[in-house]
Design a protein around this motif. Structure first.
Motif, PDB file in Angstrom:
ATOM      1  N   ILE A   3       0.848  -1.195   0.000  1.00  0.00           N
ATOM      2  CA  ILE A   3       0.000   0.000   0.000  1.00  0.00           C
ATOM      3  C   ILE A   3       0.881   1.241   0.000  1.00  0.00           C
ATOM      4  O   ILE A   3       1.765   1.391   0.852  1.00  0.00           O
ATOM      5  N   LEU A   5       0.985   5.240   0.450  1.00  0.00           N
ATOM      6  CA  LEU A   5       0.269   6.389   0.984  1.00  0.00           C
ATOM      7  C   LEU A   5       0.918   7.673   0.477  1.00  0.00           C
ATOM      8  O   LEU A   5       2.146   7.804   0.502  1.00  0.00           O
ATOM      9  N   ILE A  87      -2.388  -0.904  -3.926  1.00  0.00           N
ATOM     10  CA  ILE A  87      -3.276   0.221  -3.604  1.00  0.00           C
ATOM     11  C   ILE A  87      -2.452   1.498  -3.525  1.00  0.00           C
ATOM     12  O   ILE A  87      -1.385   1.516  -2.908  1.00  0.00           O
ATOM     13  N   HIS A  89      -3.138   5.105  -1.948  1.00  0.00           N
ATOM     14  CA  HIS A  89      -4.102   5.804  -1.098  1.00  0.00           C
ATOM     15  C   HIS A  89      -3.658   7.264  -0.971  1.00  0.00           C
ATOM     16  O   HIS A  89      -2.686   7.588  -0.301  1.00  0.00           O
ATOM     17  N   ASN A  91      -4.079  11.391  -0.093  1.00  0.00           N
ATOM     18  CA  ASN A  91      -4.630  12.266   0.942  1.00  0.00           C
ATOM     19  C   ASN A  91      -4.600  13.695   0.420  1.00  0.00           C
ATOM     20  O   ASN A  91      -5.207  13.992  -0.589  1.00  0.00           O
ATOM     21  N   LYS A 111      -5.351   0.205  -8.037  1.00  0.00           N
ATOM     22  CA  LYS A 111      -6.541   0.789  -7.431  1.00  0.00           C
ATOM     23  C   LYS A 111      -6.176   2.077  -6.693  1.00  0.00           C
ATOM     24  O   LYS A 111      -5.206   2.111  -5.922  1.00  0.00           O
ATOM     25  N   VAL A 113      -7.440   4.997  -4.088  1.00  0.00           N
ATOM     26  CA  VAL A 113      -8.366   5.400  -3.032  1.00  0.00           C
ATOM     27  C   VAL A 113      -7.939   6.781  -2.566  1.00  0.00           C
ATOM     28  O   VAL A 113      -6.739   7.050  -2.417  1.00  0.00           O
ATOM     29  N   TRP A 114      -8.899   7.660  -2.329  1.00  0.00           N
ATOM     30  CA  TRP A 114      -8.561   9.052  -1.988  1.00  0.00           C
ATOM     31  C   TRP A 114      -9.382   9.500  -0.777  1.00  0.00           C
ATOM     32  O   TRP A 114     -10.607   9.588  -0.845  1.00  0.00           O
ATOM     33  N   THR A 115      -8.714   9.756   0.341  1.00  0.00           N
ATOM     34  CA  THR A 115      -9.386  10.317   1.517  1.00  0.00           C
ATOM     35  C   THR A 115      -9.397  11.837   1.398  1.00  0.00           C
ATOM     36  O   THR A 115      -8.340  12.465   1.262  1.00  0.00           O
ATOM     37  N   THR A 179      -9.902   7.701 -10.155  1.00  0.00           N
ATOM     38  CA  THR A 179     -10.066   7.375  -8.739  1.00  0.00           C
ATOM     39  C   THR A 179     -11.181   6.350  -8.574  1.00  0.00           C
ATOM     40  O   THR A 179     -12.291   6.539  -9.054  1.00  0.00           O
ATOM     41  N   ILE A 381     -11.540  -0.015   6.248  1.00  0.00           N
ATOM     42  CA  ILE A 381     -10.639   0.397   5.170  1.00  0.00           C
ATOM     43  C   ILE A 381     -10.215  -0.822   4.352  1.00  0.00           C
ATOM     44  O   ILE A 381     -10.004  -0.747   3.127  1.00  0.00           O
ATOM     45  N   TYR A 385     -10.273  -1.354   0.323  1.00  0.00           N
ATOM     46  CA  TYR A 385      -9.112  -1.785  -0.455  1.00  0.00           C
ATOM     47  C   TYR A 385      -9.431  -3.023  -1.298  1.00  0.00           C
ATOM     48  O   TYR A 385      -8.970  -3.155  -2.438  1.00  0.00           O
TER      49      TYR A 385
END
Length: 386
Positions: A3, A5, A87, A89, A91, A111, A113-115, A179, A381, A385
């Protein structure tokens, strides 16, 4: 699982940074391999991933970085080659890193993922405040020209033009395409994203978490003061809080610094208001945990403020403005109360009500620690994922 970040800063600068650092630790504790991508900033925590970080952004880079600079693309691609994440991820990445990294990952079949920690995908300014004051949603549609009209970026024509170009370059259709999931820490954020035209099927509402171990206490005894924790800036509503606090005889402790620091101190005549400046967590914990309650007087669309979550996990009820995602975190007369944002009279009466009300401090702590614990967040989470 590998993952990656991404966040523009890699130290405890704000809520977005704290969230990412907590998430990194949580994922590692569950056996995942975690890499980090950030800007090479002086205050960053030391990390072996630093070799992939693009340099700290200069003023000149403000003309190129928001749109995807060659350095960012080269270093991020190298990290993707070497780490091979399953992944990515994201921010807080706009301007300093840019959503180009979402496209680079997506184009490889990774993949994304967006917080979302603010409203940058809807508002070029990120905070939905016109000229730093009035709530504004004019840019929630495809036309972002209001950013130029009102010079929303620091009152500057040039900065606002760059903000406009950034918003139109990274438009809704382009962002949605690269996204897979947008994580909205509040239901309010999810509603605003849908209002702005984003596909509701790609929006997931998931409240933030904290390391509850740092909030655990043996006793929940209180002292005779209440507190504010946060940046001393206009959108945080500290001016409104001080106007209300000066009408009352109760002691207020203000933790934090910011652009309004000197102005607020000069305007404060009530000796019951104490400014203690910026503090590290251990000192914040001590002050907040002993306060009878904490106040979040925000005047912008707060998303999912950690200051509310941390206070409640310490057994301290919260008086919060009814704006943004704040009301979602407060159960009236149980974990706190709410008041009309920007309304000095309502805030004054609610300060009085909070002071007089009897709260079960230990129950607030135990309930909140259960609600915001990391294990529950991890299970959620992981579903995203997978």
């Amino acid at each position: 699982m590998n993952i990656l970040l991404a966040n523009k800063f890699y130290y405890r600068r704000g809520g977005d940074c704290i969230y990412m650092l907590n998430l990194e630790q949580l994922l590692k504790e569950h056996g995942h391999k975690v890499a980090v991508f950030a800007m090479d900033y002086p205050e960053n925590i030391e990390t072996p991933w630093k070799q992939y970080f693009p340099q700290n952004m200069s003023k000149l880079m403000a003309f190129t970085r928001p749109f995807g600079s060659a350095e960012v693309k080269a270093k991020f691609n190298k990290l993707l080659d070497d780490f091979k994440p399953e992944i990515v991820h994201l921010n807080n990445i706009h301007t300093h890193l840019s959503p180009i990294i979402a496209e680079l990952a997506h184009n490889r079949g990774i993949k994304v993922v967006w917080t979302l920690h603010d409203y940058k995908l809807l508002c070029p300014r990120y905070d939905c405040l016109r000229n730093g004051d009035d709530i504004c949603e004019l840019c929630f549609n495809e036309d972002k020209s209001s950013c130029k009209t009102y010079k929303c970026m620091k009152g500057s024509t040039l900065a606002s033009l760059i903000g406009y170009k950034e918003a139109t370059t990274w438009n809704r259709r382009r962002l949605e395409k690269c996204t897979d999931v947008f994580i909205c820490p509040s239901k309010f954020m999810a509603q605003k994203m849908a209002q702005g035209g984003f596909n509701s099927k790609k929006l997931v509402s998931l409240c933030n978490f904290i390391d509850i171990d740092k909030c655990k206490k043996d006793t929940y005894e209180k002292e005779n003061y209440y507190c504010y924790v946060g940046r001393l800036s206009h959108e945080k509503g500290v001016k409104t809080l001080i106007k209300a606090a000066q009408k009352l005889p109760y002691k207020l402790v203000i933790i934090g610094g910011g652009p309004l620091s000197d102005e607020l101190k000069n305007e404060t005549t009530n000796t019951n208001i104490e400014f203690v400046g910026y503090k590290q967590w251990d000192e914040i914990k001590e002050i907040v945990s002993k306060a009878r309650f904490s106040v979040i007087p925000s005047e912008w669309y707060e998303n999912n403020p950690l200051s509310v979550i941390e206070a409640q996990c310490l057994g301290t009820p919260v008086l919060g403005a009814r704006i943004g995602g704040i009301p979602e975190l407060i159960e009236n007369n149980v974990t706190g109360m709410t008041f009309e944002s920007r309304n000095v009279n309502d805030l004054t009466s609610k300060l009085e009500a909070m002071w007089q009300h009897t709260f079960d401090y230990k129950e607030i702590a135990l309930t909140s620690q259960k609600r915001y614990n990391s294990e529950s967040y991890y299970q959620n989470i992981l579903k995203i994922y997978q």
